[in-house]
Design a protein around this motif. Structure first.
Motif, PDB file in Angstrom:
ATOM      1  N   UNK A   1      -7.947  16.554   4.924  1.00  0.00           N
ATOM      2  CA  UNK A   1      -8.312  15.515   4.116  1.00  0.00           C
ATOM      3  C   UNK A   1      -7.360  14.234   4.590  1.00  0.00           C
ATOM      4  N   UNK A   2      -7.695  13.598   5.529  1.00  0.00           N
ATOM      5  CA  UNK A   2      -6.765  12.517   6.113  1.00  0.00           C
ATOM      6  C   UNK A   2      -6.967  11.077   5.599  1.00  0.00           C
ATOM      7  N   UNK A   3      -7.940  10.825   4.435  1.00  0.00           N
ATOM      8  CA  UNK A   3      -8.142   9.530   4.126  1.00  0.00           C
ATOM      9  C   UNK A   3      -7.038   8.849   3.668  1.00  0.00           C
ATOM     10  N   UNK A   4      -6.041   9.622   3.152  1.00  0.00           N
ATOM     11  CA  UNK A   4      -4.913   8.782   2.662  1.00  0.00           C
ATOM     12  C   UNK A   4      -3.676   9.555   3.264  1.00  0.00           C
ATOM     13  N   UNK A   5      -2.832   9.025   3.669  1.00  0.00           N
ATOM     14  CA  UNK A   5      -1.586   9.690   4.269  1.00  0.00           C
ATOM     15  C   UNK A   5      -0.436   8.736   4.051  1.00  0.00           C
ATOM     16  N   UNK A   6       0.633   9.149   3.405  1.00  0.00           N
ATOM     17  CA  UNK A   6       1.878   8.270   3.269  1.00  0.00           C
ATOM     18  C   UNK A   6       2.910   9.035   3.500  1.00  0.00           C
ATOM     19  N   UNK A   7       4.004   8.408   4.354  1.00  0.00           N
ATOM     20  CA  UNK A   7       5.112   9.174   4.674  1.00  0.00           C
ATOM     21  C   UNK A   7       6.111   9.256   3.508  1.00  0.00           C
ATOM     22  N   UNK A   8       6.605  10.411   3.124  1.00  0.00           N
ATOM     23  CA  UNK A   8       7.513  10.582   2.008  1.00  0.00           C
ATOM     24  C   UNK A   8       9.198  10.304   2.637  1.00  0.00           C
ATOM     25  N   UNK A   9       9.663   9.474   2.111  1.00  0.00           N
ATOM     26  CA  UNK A   9      11.204   9.091   2.689  1.00  0.00           C
ATOM     27  C   UNK A   9      12.119   9.216   1.719  1.00  0.00           C
ATOM     28  N   UNK A  10      11.717  10.300   0.773  1.00  0.00           N
ATOM     29  CA  UNK A  10      12.789  10.621  -0.343  1.00  0.00           C
ATOM     30  C   UNK A  10      14.155  11.129   0.322  1.00  0.00           C
ATOM     31  N   UNK A  11      14.330  11.941   1.011  1.00  0.00           N
ATOM     32  CA  UNK A  11      15.344  12.400   1.800  1.00  0.00           C
ATOM     33  C   UNK A  11      16.010  11.437   3.013  1.00  0.00           C
ATOM     34  N   UNK A  12      15.636  10.373   2.912  1.00  0.00           N
ATOM     35  CA  UNK A  12      16.297   9.361   3.830  1.00  0.00           C
ATOM     36  C   UNK A  12      17.855   9.259   3.793  1.00  0.00           C
ATOM     37  N   UNK A  13      18.431   9.215   2.482  1.00  0.00           N
ATOM     38  CA  UNK A  13      19.631   8.957   2.181  1.00  0.00           C
ATOM     39  C   UNK A  13      20.679  10.293   2.189  1.00  0.00           C
ATOM     40  N   UNK A  14      20.260  11.400   2.727  1.00  0.00           N
ATOM     41  CA  UNK A  14      20.972  12.609   2.456  1.00  0.00           C
ATOM     42  C   UNK A  14      21.925  12.696   3.540  1.00  0.00           C
ATOM     43  N   UNK A  15      23.153  13.198   3.599  1.00  0.00           N
ATOM     44  CA  UNK A  15      24.261  13.505   4.575  1.00  0.00           C
ATOM     45  C   UNK A  15      23.759  14.909   5.620  1.00  0.00           C
TER      46      UNK A  15
ATOM     47  N   UNK B   1      -2.153   5.137  -2.181  1.00  0.00           N
ATOM     48  CA  UNK B   1      -3.303   4.594  -1.365  1.00  0.00           C
ATOM     49  C   UNK B   1      -2.826   3.242  -0.452  1.00  0.00           C
ATOM     50  N   UNK B   2      -3.634   2.748   0.352  1.00  0.00           N
ATOM     51  CA  UNK B   2      -3.364   1.384   0.834  1.00  0.00           C
ATOM     52  C   UNK B   2      -3.961   0.443  -0.152  1.00  0.00           C
ATOM     53  N   UNK B   3      -3.610  -0.745   0.152  1.00  0.00           N
ATOM     54  CA  UNK B   3      -4.150  -1.855  -0.947  1.00  0.00           C
ATOM     55  C   UNK B   3      -5.602  -2.153  -0.824  1.00  0.00           C
ATOM     56  N   UNK B   4      -6.139  -1.692   0.424  1.00  0.00           N
ATOM     57  CA  UNK B   4      -7.517  -1.902   0.378  1.00  0.00           C
ATOM     58  C   UNK B   4      -8.276  -0.952  -0.183  1.00  0.00           C
ATOM     59  N   UNK B   5      -7.906   0.320  -0.260  1.00  0.00           N
ATOM     60  CA  UNK B   5      -8.503   1.318  -1.031  1.00  0.00           C
ATOM     61  C   UNK B   5      -8.027   1.094  -2.611  1.00  0.00           C
ATOM     62  N   UNK B   6      -7.005   0.532  -2.742  1.00  0.00           N
ATOM     63  CA  UNK B   6      -6.630   0.431  -4.425  1.00  0.00           C
ATOM     64  C   UNK B   6      -7.666  -0.680  -4.939  1.00  0.00           C
ATOM     65  N   UNK B   7      -7.888  -1.706  -4.082  1.00  0.00           N
ATOM     66  CA  UNK B   7      -8.678  -2.849  -4.525  1.00  0.00           C
ATOM     67  C   UNK B   7      -9.875  -2.361  -4.945  1.00  0.00           C
ATOM     68  N   UNK B   8     -10.424  -1.101  -4.570  1.00  0.00           N
ATOM     69  CA  UNK B   8     -11.720  -0.606  -4.892  1.00  0.00           C
ATOM     70  C   UNK B   8     -11.804  -0.407  -6.444  1.00  0.00           C
ATOM     71  N   UNK B   9     -10.637   0.235  -6.984  1.00  0.00           N
ATOM     72  CA  UNK B   9     -10.486   1.001  -8.466  1.00  0.00           C
ATOM     73  C   UNK B   9      -9.679  -0.369  -9.129  1.00  0.00           C
ATOM     74  N   UNK B  10      -9.232  -1.174  -8.500  1.00  0.00           N
ATOM     75  CA  UNK B  10      -8.472  -1.934  -9.277  1.00  0.00           C
ATOM     76  C   UNK B  10      -9.242  -2.738 -10.395  1.00  0.00           C
TER      77      UNK B  10
END
Length: 184
Positions: free
Chosen positions: A42-56, A127-136
């Motif tokens: 299911x590739x309708x919504x894909x978001x990159x997770x950057x939680x570990x960006x600040x680790x050493x 979600x992207x803003x366009x997808x969020x607009x539908x339920x907003x």
């Protein structure tokens, strides 16, 4: 065919078996992906997770390592009160309305109610803003009804003009999406 007639050449039979399995692995040109693959992904919504960006980053011996790159955000960010004032000024200019500074408190209540909705925040993060607009629309209408209970004059100004209502809804959606983008 090999089940009906045996191959007389063993090398050709081995080649046939090899090519039969190889053809399943090769990509097809004109055919889409098999249905079971499309159903599982299911590739309708894909978001990159950057939680570990600040680790050493450490090496195997654990003694030395690299510190993360820190990005410095030097852009000017107006505070929330200023953003709401800008929204009211734009609405007054576009629609010749007479929203006052006291209406900014009601607008702040409306914006805080939308921002405080955990379900909507989760959708805004994923979600992207366009997808969020539908339920907003539904969330905006619910919050607008809660504002109606406290201030009928503000509600009637917004509800009487559909273009004004849509423009306010777009501004609040932008605010929500900007807030959620800043939290990621």
């Amino acid at each position: 065919m090999s089940q009906l007639l045996p191959f007389s050449d063993l090398r050709l039979e081995k080649l046939f078996i090899y090519l039969k399995f190889l053809s399943k692995k090769l990509p097809t040109i004109n055919e889409p992906l098999p249905y079971n693959v499309l159903e599982d992904v299911d590739m309708d919504s894909y978001k990159i997770d950057t939680r570990d960006e600040g680790t050493k980053i450490t090496l195997d011996d654990g003694e030395c390592g690299l510190d993360p790159i820190i990005s410095i955000d030097v852009q000017y960010k107006p505070d929330e009160e200023e953003k709401l004032s800008i929204i009211l000024d734009k609405l007054n200019e576009m629609f010749k309305t007479d929203f006052q500074e006291s209406d900014k408190l009601i607008l702040k209540q409306l914006a805080d109610g939308i921002r405080g909705n955990e379900e909507l925040n989760a959708k805004a993060q994923k979600n992207k803003k366009e997808n969020l607009r539908a339920v907003f629309d539904d969330y905006f209408n619910d919050e607008l009804m809660s504002v109606r209970k406290n201030n009928k004059q503000f509600f009637s100004k917004i509800n009487s003009n559909s273009q004004l209502r849509n423009e306010l809804k777009n501004y609040l959606l932008d605010l929500l999406y900007e807030d959620q983008a800043g939290k990621v």
